[in-house]
Write an enzyme that holds these catalytic residues in place. Sequence first.
Site, PDB file in Angstrom:
ATOM      1  CB  SER A 129      22.022 -38.681 -12.920  1.00 35.40           C
ATOM      2  OG  SER A 129      22.062 -37.368 -12.432  1.00 35.40           O
ATOM      3  CE  LYS A 180      24.933 -37.359 -11.003  1.00 33.72           C
ATOM      4  NZ  LYS A 180      23.870 -36.872 -10.113  1.00 33.72           N
ATOM      5  CE1 TYR A 231      27.820 -34.522 -11.602  1.00 34.47           C
ATOM      6  CE2 TYR A 231      27.197 -32.231 -11.967  1.00 34.47           C
ATOM      7  CZ  TYR A 231      26.880 -33.508 -11.560  1.00 34.47           C
ATOM      8  OH  TYR A 231      25.608 -33.787 -11.105  1.00 34.47           O
ATOM      9  CE1 TYR A 250      20.281 -38.717  -8.303  1.00 33.15           C
ATOM     10  CE2 TYR A 250      18.261 -38.559  -9.575  1.00 33.15           C
ATOM     11  CZ  TYR A 250      19.632 -38.522  -9.504  1.00 33.15           C
ATOM     12  OH  TYR A 250      20.352 -38.304 -10.638  1.00 33.15           O
ATOM     13  CB  VAL A 254      16.907 -34.794 -14.911  1.00 33.03           C
ATOM     14  CG1 VAL A 254      16.895 -35.028 -13.417  1.00 33.03           C
ATOM     15  CG2 VAL A 254      18.197 -34.138 -15.377  1.00 33.03           C
TER      16      VAL A 254
END
Length: 316
Positions: A63, A66, A188, A240, A258
Amino acid sequence: MKYNEIFEKIAAELKDYDQIGQVATYIPALAKANPNKFGMYLVTREGHSYFHGDTDETFSIQSISKVLSLVYAFKLVGTDLWKRVGVEPSGSPFNSLVQLEYEQGIPRNPLINAGAIVICDILMSELKNPYQDFIKFLRSLAGNPNIDYCKTTAESEKECGFKNSAHINLMKSYGNIENDAEEVLDFYFHLCSIEMSCKDLAQTFMFLASGGKNPVNNKRIITAQETKRINSIMLLCGFYDEAGEFAFRVGLPGKSGVGGGIVAIYPDQYSIAVWSPGLNTKGNSSKGIKALELFTTITQSNVFGPSPIFDELEYE
């Protein structure tokens, strides 16, 4: 005290850290990671580098990508981006479907899964060759032509990406996905599969600590105003439903993955990356967060506290 000495002090304190966490097992390719790996790498605004541990070993950044896809999309479409994705902290797990349906297919922010999928959709609409163009952009930021996608990890993510399929189909039903859902998901998954080292990450994110300019060649990546937006989103949404805890303990804008990586920036001073694959229950590197907390405490370098003590640190 030198930065390398600070890193050694932190590593010694965390040598027997008993909250190392567990590697991500829901993605088969990540389940093989060694939870005992640990590295820290820092790049200063002057171009000095300091490191400790496994900083040249590549890992799946997941992530963290992102933020970089967000930057690229922001460059391409500007403020129209915010018509399709919000900027608020989610307060929910990164793969929550409940929140997405409640908000009628508009993701809460671009750093949760649904938001990042919308960003991928935008890139696919705007770029002629999205896979090649994005990796070229990333390589230029890192100064490393060898950075690439990992096909094995991308396929592994696709095999278990059922919730991501649910996300994109739900958003498609609300008209917030323009391209073919399977093609967007494939892009993605490839973005999540990118492999980098702590060294690569620290160098890559240095432009966000430098007002939007790459300090190596002074090339502007995004404007100072856009940099403020991206850094704000990282601070509010980069971890998050643990974003508040990270801000409380570390006090820097940052982003986790992660795969165990974390990158954080101190505006106008440095970019720092850490890697430890063991994750806490929120999906963030347990040892990595603790290492950054110790680092910002020792150096007094956080965006909320008193003036940092850089003048008292030896840089050579």
